[in-house]
Scaffold this motif. Sequence first.
Motif, short mmCIF file in Angstrom:
data_model
loop_
_atom_site.label_atom_id
_atom_site.label_comp_id
_atom_site.label_asym_id
_atom_site.label_seq_id
_atom_site.Cartn_x
_atom_site.Cartn_y
_atom_site.Cartn_z
N CYS A 1 4.05 10.72 -8.89
CA CYS A 1 3.49 11.04 -10.20
C CYS A 1 2.80 12.40 -10.15
O CYS A 1 2.81 13.16 -11.10
CB CYS A 1 2.49 9.98 -10.64
SG CYS A 1 3.27 8.50 -11.22
N LYS A 2 2.18 12.67 -9.02
CA LYS A 2 1.42 13.90 -8.93
C LYS A 2 2.32 15.12 -8.73
O LYS A 2 2.15 16.12 -9.41
CB LYS A 2 0.43 13.79 -7.76
CG LYS A 2 -0.47 14.99 -7.68
CD LYS A 2 -1.65 14.76 -6.79
CE LYS A 2 -2.40 16.07 -6.68
NZ LYS A 2 -3.76 15.95 -6.36
N ALA B 1 3.86 1.56 -1.11
CA ALA B 1 4.52 1.70 -2.40
C ALA B 1 3.55 2.32 -3.41
O ALA B 1 3.93 3.21 -4.19
CB ALA B 1 5.01 0.35 -2.89
N VAL B 2 2.29 1.87 -3.39
CA VAL B 2 1.28 2.43 -4.31
C VAL B 2 1.13 3.92 -4.03
O VAL B 2 1.17 4.76 -4.94
CB VAL B 2 -0.08 1.72 -4.14
CG1 VAL B 2 -1.14 2.43 -4.95
CG2 VAL B 2 0.01 0.27 -4.56
N TYR B 3 0.99 4.25 -2.75
CA TYR B 3 0.76 5.64 -2.37
C TYR B 3 1.93 6.52 -2.80
O TYR B 3 1.76 7.58 -3.40
CB TYR B 3 0.56 5.72 -0.85
CG TYR B 3 0.14 7.07 -0.36
CD1 TYR B 3 -1.21 7.41 -0.28
CD2 TYR B 3 1.09 8.02 0.01
CE1 TYR B 3 -1.60 8.65 0.15
CE2 TYR B 3 0.70 9.26 0.45
CZ TYR B 3 -0.65 9.58 0.53
OH TYR B 3 -1.03 10.81 0.97
N THR C 1 4.16 6.00 -5.09
CA THR C 1 4.26 6.13 -6.54
C THR C 1 3.27 7.16 -7.04
O THR C 1 3.61 8.03 -7.86
CB THR C 1 3.99 4.77 -7.21
OG1 THR C 1 4.76 3.78 -6.55
CG2 THR C 1 4.37 4.81 -8.66
N ALA C 2 2.03 7.07 -6.53
CA ALA C 2 1.01 8.04 -6.96
C ALA C 2 1.44 9.45 -6.58
O ALA C 2 1.27 10.40 -7.36
CB ALA C 2 -0.33 7.70 -6.32
N GLU C 3 2.02 9.58 -5.42
CA GLU C 3 2.45 10.90 -4.96
C GLU C 3 3.54 11.46 -5.87
O GLU C 3 3.51 12.63 -6.26
CB GLU C 3 2.97 10.79 -3.53
CG GLU C 3 3.05 12.11 -2.83
CD GLU C 3 3.56 11.97 -1.41
OE1 GLU C 3 4.20 10.93 -1.11
OE2 GLU C 3 3.34 12.88 -0.61
N PHE D 1 8.58 0.06 -9.10
CA PHE D 1 7.62 -0.11 -8.02
C PHE D 1 8.27 -0.84 -6.85
O PHE D 1 8.13 -0.47 -5.69
CB PHE D 1 6.41 -0.90 -8.54
CG PHE D 1 5.31 -1.06 -7.55
CD1 PHE D 1 4.46 -0.01 -7.28
CD2 PHE D 1 5.11 -2.25 -6.88
CE1 PHE D 1 3.43 -0.14 -6.38
CE2 PHE D 1 4.09 -2.40 -5.97
CZ PHE D 1 3.24 -1.33 -5.72
N ALA E 1 3.13 8.34 -15.35
CA ALA E 1 2.49 7.14 -14.82
C ALA E 1 2.81 5.92 -15.69
O ALA E 1 2.85 4.80 -15.20
CB ALA E 1 0.99 7.34 -14.74
N TYR F 1 0.83 -1.20 0.00
CA TYR F 1 0.00 0.00 0.00
C TYR F 1 0.86 1.25 0.00
O TYR F 1 0.62 2.20 -0.75
CB TYR F 1 -0.94 -0.02 1.22
CG TYR F 1 -1.38 1.34 1.67
CD1 TYR F 1 -2.24 2.09 0.88
CD2 TYR F 1 -0.93 1.88 2.86
CE1 TYR F 1 -2.63 3.35 1.28
CE2 TYR F 1 -1.32 3.12 3.27
CZ TYR F 1 -2.17 3.87 2.48
OH TYR F 1 -2.55 5.11 2.86
N VAL G 1 5.89 3.66 -14.74
CA VAL G 1 5.90 2.79 -13.56
C VAL G 1 5.94 1.34 -14.03
O VAL G 1 5.10 0.92 -14.80
CB VAL G 1 4.64 3.02 -12.71
CG1 VAL G 1 4.61 2.08 -11.55
CG2 VAL G 1 4.58 4.45 -12.24
#
Lengths: 350, 363
Positions: B233-234, B225-227, B229-231, B248, B240, B223, B243
């Motif tokens: 990207c933003k 790692a997902v967060y 990565t999204a951060e 990851f 995106a 979780y 990835v």
Amino acid sequence: MSKIQDTVLKRQDDNWRENEQDHKRVPAITNGFKNPGKPSVGNVKKVLETAVLVPPNSEEVRRKLAQRNKTGMWGQSGGRLEYAMYKTLLSVLLVIYACVRYAQYEYNRVKILVLNLAYSPSNTPQLIRQDVLKLQKLPRRLAAILEKKREGDVGGGVSGVLNDGSELVAWSVSAGIKHLILYDHDGHLKRNVDDFRNNVSHKLSKFYDPSNVPRFAVRVPQWNKVYFNTPGAEVGAAKKVAIEISLLSNRDGRETIIDLTRTMAELCAQNEMKLSDITMKLIDSELTQLVGHEPDLLLYFGPSLDLQGFPPWHIRLTEFYWEQDNDQVTYSVFIRGLKKFASCKMNVGK
Amino acid sequence: MAMETIARKDHAKAMENEVKQIQKQLRPGRPEPPIWWSYTSVRRYLHAQKLCVWSYFLELSWVHWVVFHTQFLLLSILQVGPVPQHVSFIMDGNRRYAKSLNKPTKSGHEAGAWTLLKMLSMCKTLGVKIVSAYAFSIENFNRPREEVDLLTSLLAEKLDEVGRRALDRKSELFGVRLRVVGERSMISKELNDRITRVERMTDGGDSMTLYVCFPYTSRNEIYHAVYDTAESCKYHGQAAEDVDVRSFTKSMFLGDNSNRCDLLIRTSGHTRLSDYMLWQVHENGVIEFTNTLWPDFGFIEFFVMLLRWSFFACLQRRELANVSLRSQAFHLFKNNLFPFKRKPVSYEDLPEAPQAVSVVLKS
């Protein structure tokens, strides 16, 4: 959050064709292409060749060897001698291990033979149900990892995988398990889903009255599709099914999580979603939608446990069962797995 | 050379002292007589008696010397073969151990911590680069409060101990880099500061990295790692589409070492992962389950597992290399001893072939 799902499914659809070629998979070391658990003379020879000839991968030893090379004639030969001695002793240890392993292997094989004699249901669902009735609990969701054997072997090739899968379905129906997850690394089952359905129906008609074969549904989460019964006999889809079968492959593992991450990252970047919306709960529910629920018991029919890339999110508390040195999909492993599950105690963290 | 020998002897001596100290700490008292008609009670008594006798036996200095040097020799032998990069432990069974000896839970956890230290020094001698251990799961917060507090304070204590040893040139754990990974926001600020201090202290170590997973679950790791990565990207302009599995994996708790765990050992008989290292072990990792309780997990068992690992690793390396030694040697000899090469021939240089005749048109 159906938008996330749609995007991920589209991604999966886009590259499933490229996935069609079998990925070259490196199996776990204890579970190679030719059963390494059985130490034949050839295998032992190979082991010794590598053990003696390949330089060590421990840095310390390398450094020592390099150091000794610098310190003149005497030091050099001394270090080399020590090194050679250790290598020899290592080979001796490995040979001893191979002997022990061989004895273990033979013992396990005999055990499996006896067990196979003891448990042989020979297509009778009543016997299977009787075996199961003795147990206190059953897994709600059962998963199994299937492997394609070499073309030439007995039960090898794709047809072997289909046959193993349909046999498992028949046993599960008879045992009263409602959800079955079949995993094979290269996705042979889902690529031949029509053959698989025919196979299952054929097998079930051997177990049950052919005019009234139990209904089943086959779900392929990667394409978000559900198939009912055999091709051409989809009628009565709305009626209750006896078993739901999910077909998974390596694609549903790490790569699906990556797809999910990409989708969420994109949505976040386009401000369609807040970062704080990404929670453990959301990821869990998305993955449940995309792949399925976590199985309670995972059966493996190979010689020693090798998860082969089973979706990592879904093996959190899953109980594993495998029979050491077994290499066939047999009923004895199935029922012994269920027995093991019935006897084990689950205490999450407590 | 002389310096080298002295250094090595020093090292061996330090290790010996260390082990002695550990044994002194662990020394169990004489067990109380059992209830003779109860099977489990007798079995427990025998186990306790065995531990007690064994510890007395080990205190004889020559026995200790022999045992220690045999262990050292065996590890040195294994060291010249293939060695796993990443070894991981699920330390299960401390409470049952304490219960079987009729001692408070605390002593079970103490004994478990000492076993971990023992394993660490073995891994270090062997040359394992990364060791990780499951100290505390996020689910463990459901346990009674006293036990959670006990485990937390024990961790703090042992961290200081390891930190001290990692800096002590004489200790066999010298040069260990320590990292505590997991959901650190769930532990108190005071403890967090203490951990950060120890981490910073041992930052220079390069011989081995120890990851202590404290409040950790693998799903939580994924979780995060997902967060992250999204951060990135933003806010940091990462595309995106870029990835992939590799990037990851890098953003997980163990960083570059997240991809694979070569050997995962779970003690005390359960055959499940309990939310530990799911990502690392689900592809070609070896998982060993054993029925021994963690504090009883000793040298012999670990050694057999390592030997087994190295046997199969040798076999697989050979199989993947896919060239037989014989053919390699043959080509080597052929190329060096008989440097005979065929000259390339061009079609035009060939002499004219005889005239072509057909049977049909003979008449």
